[in-house]
Each structure stands twice: as C-alpha cells, then as structure tokens.
Design a protein around this motif. Sequence first.
Motif, PDB file in Angstrom:
ATOM      1  N   ALA A   1     -67.463 -20.354  74.891  1.00 25.60           N
ATOM      2  CA  ALA A   1     -66.847 -20.536  73.570  1.00 25.60           C
ATOM      3  C   ALA A   1     -67.900 -20.433  72.469  1.00 25.60           C
ATOM      4  O   ALA A   1     -67.671 -19.800  71.424  1.00 25.60           O
ATOM      5  N   ILE A   2     -69.061 -21.046  72.704  1.00 25.26           N
ATOM      6  CA  ILE A   2     -70.128 -21.009  71.702  1.00 25.26           C
ATOM      7  C   ILE A   2     -70.549 -19.571  71.420  1.00 25.26           C
ATOM      8  O   ILE A   2     -70.677 -19.143  70.263  1.00 25.26           O
ATOM      9  N   PHE A   3     -70.771 -18.796  72.481  1.00 25.96           N
ATOM     10  CA  PHE A   3     -71.242 -17.425  72.266  1.00 25.96           C
ATOM     11  C   PHE A   3     -70.131 -16.520  71.751  1.00 25.96           C
ATOM     12  O   PHE A   3     -70.411 -15.557  71.027  1.00 25.96           O
ATOM     13  N   ALA A   4     -68.891 -16.816  72.119  1.00 24.35           N
ATOM     14  CA  ALA A   4     -67.787 -16.042  71.544  1.00 24.35           C
ATOM     15  C   ALA A   4     -67.719 -16.268  70.037  1.00 24.35           C
ATOM     16  O   ALA A   4     -67.484 -15.328  69.263  1.00 24.35           O
ATOM     17  N   ILE A   5     -67.969 -17.509  69.618  1.00 26.99           N
ATOM     18  CA  ILE A   5     -67.993 -17.807  68.183  1.00 26.99           C
ATOM     19  C   ILE A   5     -69.247 -17.200  67.536  1.00 26.99           C
ATOM     20  O   ILE A   5     -69.185 -16.627  66.446  1.00 26.99           O
TER      21      ILE A   5
ATOM     22  N   TYR B   1     -71.011 -14.560  68.356  1.00 23.83           N
ATOM     23  CA  TYR B   1     -70.932 -13.107  68.202  1.00 23.83           C
ATOM     24  C   TYR B   1     -69.631 -12.639  67.553  1.00 23.83           C
ATOM     25  O   TYR B   1     -69.454 -11.440  67.334  1.00 23.83           O
ATOM     26  N   ARG B   2     -68.728 -13.604  67.285  1.00 23.02           N
ATOM     27  CA  ARG B   2     -67.394 -13.263  66.765  1.00 23.02           C
ATOM     28  C   ARG B   2     -66.727 -12.246  67.694  1.00 23.02           C
ATOM     29  O   ARG B   2     -66.136 -11.254  67.269  1.00 23.02           O
ATOM     30  N   ASP B   3     -66.833 -12.518  69.009  1.00 25.82           N
ATOM     31  CA  ASP B   3     -66.334 -11.594  70.022  1.00 25.82           C
ATOM     32  C   ASP B   3     -65.570 -12.403  71.066  1.00 25.82           C
ATOM     33  O   ASP B   3     -66.167 -13.006  71.964  1.00 25.82           O
ATOM     34  N   TYR B   4     -64.233 -12.397  70.992  1.00 29.90           N
ATOM     35  CA  TYR B   4     -63.412 -13.209  71.892  1.00 29.90           C
ATOM     36  C   TYR B   4     -63.469 -12.724  73.335  1.00 29.90           C
ATOM     37  O   TYR B   4     -63.175 -13.463  74.282  1.00 29.90           O
ATOM     38  N   LYS B   5     -63.854 -11.454  73.536  1.00 32.30           N
ATOM     39  CA  LYS B   5     -63.893 -10.908  74.897  1.00 32.30           C
ATOM     40  C   LYS B   5     -64.890 -11.655  75.767  1.00 32.30           C
ATOM     41  O   LYS B   5     -64.726 -11.731  76.991  1.00 32.30           O
ATOM     42  N   LEU B   6     -65.934 -12.192  75.172  1.00 35.09           N
ATOM     43  CA  LEU B   6     -66.921 -12.940  75.939  1.00 35.09           C
ATOM     44  C   LEU B   6     -66.316 -14.191  76.566  1.00 35.09           C
ATOM     45  O   LEU B   6     -66.802 -14.681  77.590  1.00 35.09           O
ATOM     46  N   PHE B   7     -65.277 -14.712  75.970  1.00 37.82           N
ATOM     47  CA  PHE B   7     -64.634 -15.922  76.503  1.00 37.82           C
ATOM     48  C   PHE B   7     -63.695 -15.579  77.659  1.00 37.82           C
ATOM     49  O   PHE B   7     -63.575 -16.338  78.620  1.00 37.82           O
ATOM     50  N   PHE B   8     -63.059 -14.430  77.584  1.00 40.13           N
ATOM     51  CA  PHE B   8     -62.015 -14.108  78.564  1.00 40.13           C
ATOM     52  C   PHE B   8     -62.481 -13.165  79.672  1.00 40.13           C
ATOM     53  O   PHE B   8     -61.773 -12.992  80.656  1.00 40.13           O
ATOM     54  N   THR B   9     -63.651 -12.545  79.561  1.00 43.05           N
ATOM     55  CA  THR B   9     -64.072 -11.582  80.570  1.00 43.05           C
ATOM     56  C   THR B   9     -64.260 -12.237  81.936  1.00 43.05           C
ATOM     57  O   THR B   9     -64.684 -13.389  82.039  1.00 43.05           O
ATOM     58  N   THR B  10     -63.936 -11.475  82.998  1.00 39.54           N
ATOM     59  CA  THR B  10     -64.122 -11.960  84.375  1.00 39.54           C
ATOM     60  C   THR B  10     -65.435 -11.460  84.979  1.00 39.54           C
ATOM     61  O   THR B  10     -65.722 -11.738  86.141  1.00 39.54           O
TER      62      THR B  10
END
Length: 899
Positions: free
Chosen positions: A551-555, A557-566
């Motif tokens: 969540a921290i890195f998704a915020i 980088y403003r990149d939600y894919k980092l939170f959901f990637t498998t």
Amino acid sequence: MKKKSLLRRISGYGLTIVFLLAIITPVVAFFYADVIVEVLWFQSLGLGFYFWQRLLYSYVVFGVATALFFGFFYYNFRIAVRYLRVRPLEPTRLLLRIKRRLKRAPPRNALVLNPTTTFGSASSPESRKRSLSWQWLMIGSRRLYIILSVVLAIFVAYPLYHEWEKTLLFLFAPSAGITDPVYGHDISYYLFALPLFRTILNETLFALIILLVILSAVYYLELRAVTKRHRQLPFGVRKHLSVIITLIFLVGIAELIFQRHLLLYTNDHIPLFFGPGYTEMNIILPLNMAGLVMLVLLGGSVIWYLNKKRGLPLVIVLAIFLFATIGLRYWDAIPDAVQDYVVEPDELARQEDYIRHNIEATLDAFDLEGVETRPYLISTSTIDSSEPNEISLRNIPVWDRDMLIDVYRELQELRTYYRFLNVSTDRYTIDGNYQQVFISARELDFDRLPQDSQNWVNRWFKYTHGYGAVMSPAAQIGGEPKEWFLKDIPPRSDYGLSIKEPAIYFGLQDLYDVIAPNALGEISYPGKTGAVLDDFRGGTGIPIHGLFHRAIFAIYYRDYKLFFTTAIQKDSKILIRRNVPSTIRVVTPFLELDEDPYLVVTPERLYWIVDAYTLSDKYPYAEPVNLRVKGDQSGGGQDNAMISPIQRQFNYIRNSVKIVVDAYSGDMSYYLADPEDPIARAYARMYPGLLKPMEEFPTALAPHIRYPRDLFITQMQVYAKYHQTDPAEFYGQEDRWMFPRLSRSGEEKTLLPYYVTLNLLDRTRFEHLLLAPMNPDGRENMRAIVVVSSDGDNYGRIVVYSFPTGALVHGLSQVDALIEQDSLIAQEFTLWGQGGTEVHRGKLILVLIDGIITYVQPVYLKAAHGVNIPQLVRVIVSQGGRVAMETSFEKALAALRAE
C-alpha cells in the motif's frame, strides 16, 4: 449483567479504535508515504541509525536554539511585567496576593497603575476603558507572553535549522594542528568556529533588536498611562533597557572582532596574491581597532546617559567619531591612496611577508606542501643501444578513451537494452604481467527497448539489471583485430579472468526502480535458445510482500497495480535509487564527489569505487579556485584564474573518503582515506561507524585504488602558480605554468592529466601514474612534467620533473604541428580520405621511454557513412623533433632509431 455491560463497553471501544485506525492509517500513509519510504530505504542499506541521527540532529539544534531564545524572550517579558506593577481590579487581586506570598511581587521601583489611572482626563469613559484594557494586557496573563516568546523564538531560531550541520561540525571538530600566521588561531577556528559564531551573532542581534523594540513600546505605553510625576522612567525600567542596549553593543563589538579575522579572506590583491597585504594590516586593521574602541566608549556613554541623564554631548561626539572611523574603514580612497603612494613604489618589500603567508597557506590547503622537485636530465635523442622494456611498451595507452567507447558500443553491447556509459582506465595483472587496461560496464538502458516492449511488467519485473563488463589492453597494434581481456555475454576471457556474479543492478545509468526477485523471473542475459532467467539474491532492497508495504509503495508511486499484482512473492524486494553517484549524494550530501567513478572486476563481483572530497572556502590566506577575478591586473584577468572541475568555490580540499558500492547488491561502504583531515574527522565523530578505517578496505579492491583525476587537475591549476615559493619569484610570475593547449579545426582544447603505467618514480617497478605536462604560461614549449602515483606506499606522492628554463623541450602543440607538417604522413592521410573514410587523430600524449621524452598519437579510420566503428590503423611516435608513423608503437620507435 455487569460483566455483559463491561464486555459491551470493551467491544465498543475496540470497534471504535479499529474504525479510527482504518481511517487514520490510510490518511497518514497517503501524506507520509515519502517519509516512510525514505526510512525503509535507509534501513535496507543498514543506515537506519544514521538516518535518524541526521534527522534528530537538525531538530535538536533547532530545538535547543529555540529553547534558548524562548528563555531569553520569556525571561525579559517576565522582568518587564514585574516592572509594570499594576494594581488590578477585584477579580485579579487574589492572583497578586499569591504572587506576593511566593515572593514574586513587583519590585518597589516599578511603575504603579491604579484602577483610577487614566489616559488624560480622569472622567473620560474612553480613557478609563483603555486604561482597564491596558491593565488586563499587562497583568494579563502569562499565556500572552509565553505565546509571544514561542513565536519570536521560532522566528529567530529558524535560520539555525538550516545551519545545524555547521553547529555540529563546530562541536565535533578536532584541532588541525596548524595556526594562521597573523592571529595565531588554529585553522579549525576558521573552518568551523568563525562561520558559526557569525551566524549566531546575526541571530542574536536580530533577537535583541526585536526585544528592544517590543520593550520600548511597552514601556512607552506604560509611561503614558501614569501620572505626570512618573514621566521619568523608574530605575528598574532604565536598568532593564540598559542591559538590552549593552548586549547590542557587545554584539557589535564581537562583530568588529570577527571583522579582523575576515581580513584574512581579502581578495583585493588578486591576481597577484590572496589575503591581506600591507594596506589591510597597517591601515584597515588599525581603523577596525579604532572603531572597536569607539564602540566600547559609545556603549558606555549611552548607558551612562540613560541612567544618569547626563553626558549627551559626549554621546554625540563619540557617535560622530565612531561613524567617521567606520566610514574611513570602508572608504576606498584611503587604501587606494596608500596602495598608490606607499605600497606600489616599493611593493615587493612591503608585501613580501604577506605573499609568503599566501604561498604557505595555499600549498597546505591544497595538500601540495610535500611536492618533490627533481631536475630532469634532458635526453631527446632517438639513438639508444638498448631496446625499450617490453612491459613499458605494453603500457602505452594508444587507445583514446573517447574513441574507444564507440568501439565498445558497436561490438559489445549486443542487445538494444544494454549500454556502455563510459570507459575508465585501470591496471590488472594479466598473464603475470602488470599492465594498463580500459574497462567499461554493460548497464541496462530500459528506454532503448522497442516501444511496444516498454510495458509495465517488463519495466518492474523483467528487465532489472545490466550484465558483465568488457576489458581491453591500453596498447594495440594498428590494423589488427581488437584484443579483449574480457568480453561477451556471459563474460568470458582467454586470460583467466572470471566473474562469479556479473549482474549489475546498481550503476551509473539512471535505472528505474524494480522488484526482484519475483514470480515472473528476471531476464539475466540473452542465451542461445532465448533469454536466460535468474533471480536477485543480493539480500538488499525493501521488502514489499506485506499489504502495508504494498500500500505504501502503491501510494508512493501513485500506481495501484503494485498493490494488486500477483508477481510479488514473499522474498520480493523493491530496489530503488540505483544510480550510484546520486545515491551517495542522498546519503552523504556533505561530500563532494569525483566526476569519474570507476569499475573494478573481481573474481566474485563487480564494484564501483567513488572518490569523495571534503571542501571548504574558509582556509585563511589560501587562494580559492573558481574565484571570479575582480579585474584584469597585470595582464592577468580571467585567463589567469584557477578553474577546477569541481563546480563550486573553495580554497581547501582533501580526498578524505573513498566509497565502495557493490554493483550487484548496492551495499555501500565509506572509508576514511585521510585521517589527518579535520573536516572528515569531525564527520567521523558526528556519525560514529559511518567512516571505516582504510585498514578495512577490501583486499581485492585495494590494488585498484587510484589517485583522483579531478583532484590532480585542481592541484596542478594551483601549483602552476604556487610552485614559485620564493616571494620575489612569485611577485614577478616569470615562471608561471599552464596546461598545454592544442588547436585543431579552429577549436582549442586543453590537454588535461591522464593515466599512464610507467617505472618513472622507481626504475625497478611500474606504477599507475597521473601525468601532467606543463608549459610556461603563454608559451608552447614544455617546462615540466608532474606525476602522482596511485600505488602502494607511493600513493599520493607528487613529483615534478623540471626542465632547465634555458633549454627547448618541445611542447605537445609543437609536436602536433610537426606531425601535420610531415609530408609522408599528410600524403597517407590524403589517400585514406579518398576511400570514403574519415581520418581521426587521437589524443597526443607524452610518455618517457628509457628516460627519453616520447610523444605518442594514435590514428583511427572511421566510415563516413553507415556503421561507425573506429579502427586503430597507425601509431605516430615523435622523439627529438623527428616523427615516424607505423602500425605499432614498437615499429614506429624502431623507425625513428633507424633514421
């Protein structure tokens, strides 16, 4: 029932806390993601404690300064309130009684206000209202002056927040062990104490002026509120204001004392010499001392007048004398007249001692006081019965770094996403021979991928690193295929070189942040049947598997894919800040970095070595480099200004720190290379454990340490003027030097120092040297050769080989002209140019073969169109004004001797 009620309360509180955390945590993470990532990154480098040190140091200094100024303001406001004794109305009488019981009653000599005190007419309702309002303000409340003190303290102390490092350097600074020649202070006083004292002095003066203005306003309003018989300020009020005014005068006195020390940085005598001269020491300094005496007398008379109401004429007279003294101090006509009529008629005798101070200080500040000078016995003859040493021929760098990079890129990048950024020189033992080589790292350049391949998955998970390095000898026979000591992917060598882990995750390229290892596998290098996949095993990086980190890195980088990637797995790490120089600047911004980091190949991994400098512009009497010359005196002007590759003004430099960065894992280690440097020692004390002793420098890397080229260029710029250590010789500047210059196609280039491997300092062994030919200023013949060693006990040893002033030794530009005028060479160049190729003459360098000054220049052919691969075809050699061109250095040398 009670238990159920208690459980309900607990569960209710728990749900409330969970609900608040569910709301607050994302909000905090959103606004502080940058800070969290910064902390995680420093911790991943093992520098977590260091990060908190730097952060807390700044706040501690600011906090202490704020507390001191708060105490200062608060104490004075309390005193003011005590002197403004007000008999309150009924609601406040109880507070005053308590204060009296606690022995806090106002002094007997305080001003007294009664409820009936009025402004003007006692019967005026408006006046009575203002009087009561004023009473409330001044008895008022402690909150008022606490808040006011806090606001003022923060406002005044804020500049010190940005000067926290200056404060800590002063606290941790050791003694330099060298004193200035005028006042006898240790050099550390000028490097650390003087800059901080002047900053504190300015802030203190600012605080005193603010306080004086506020207290004067308060006491003035109070005076208006009392009866006519209290028009004269009571003794307590006068005493309070007198103390503040005395402090202001003391600050002024301290500033005049510091102005004496600042005279050591005078640049009015540039370009002749730096620092104070006869005029400053015999005219300006006495005027400064006279001003100091006048200020002391004026301060005493002002205090006397405020308390005794006598001595106003004396105050006026002393003020006139003070302003006259200061005016004379800063009036240019007086020093100009002294310079014109007293100094210049006998300038050398008047300035001799001051010139000597400048020479000694400058040589010490640039670490040049230990330079050795050897007379060079000129032997320009090409007749020699002995053959040159095979090892010496093997170390002649006929390849030009600027030309070689094109060869590496065309022949060894192999894939579009690899890139060679630069070529560095080093020395390795190849097949038992100690010889000079060129080396470059094959780094990743994601932006060179085809546009349709630059997708999100490739950017984060697949293309994560560069791979391997190339190495080639410095010498080569013209027209023959390029020889490689290390080449291809995976790296291979016919000379026994190997690299167990050749991947490059950290380099000089501006690399994207990546996640490694990951479930998709990283492209390690192109194999015979496709890309070979591998996983990062460096152990560094920031863990990203957990939901919080995702969540921290998704915020961040403003990149939600980092939170959901498998593709992220349990051992996945995110690698950030992978540009080595910029990373070092983030970690240690107080170090100035050399512009030429270099790669070292070991059997285990690849490493970067970066030289770092400590600088200062506060060394007394030492002439700065990169200083704008005030005027063009004695034909000097900007041409005689000393310019350094380091882009800031300074007059003190040490290569105090060497930094090693693992190209695979990114681990950074700092080593204290110069434990005698007071600045580096202060930082070592400030951050214990950050700078390791050189005894712990990795054994595999120690043979590849080299003397920094940027430092040597700077030193030679200084030494070109300051090798003249006799004041009379220095005054005449008859033997000033400069770097050689070549002019080709209307473009003039300066020939800067370069690395060679020669047995010059010690005939029994070869050493990696930086060599700088030096010409007389404004002339094209050569005056001296300066070398500095990079090896063993001779590291940092600078030796000047000086030629007799009356003998002609061809300079590089003169030899270049001889080459251009050679008819046979010109004819061959013309023939090559007719075949659709371009002829390029490489960098002309100077080496010494068996004591004979020898000039070497490579000749390359490049296709005018299509693939541009420079090919070394000839080597030009010149000795004793004669020129020969052959396919190899050996053949050209033999041709000269055969003539």
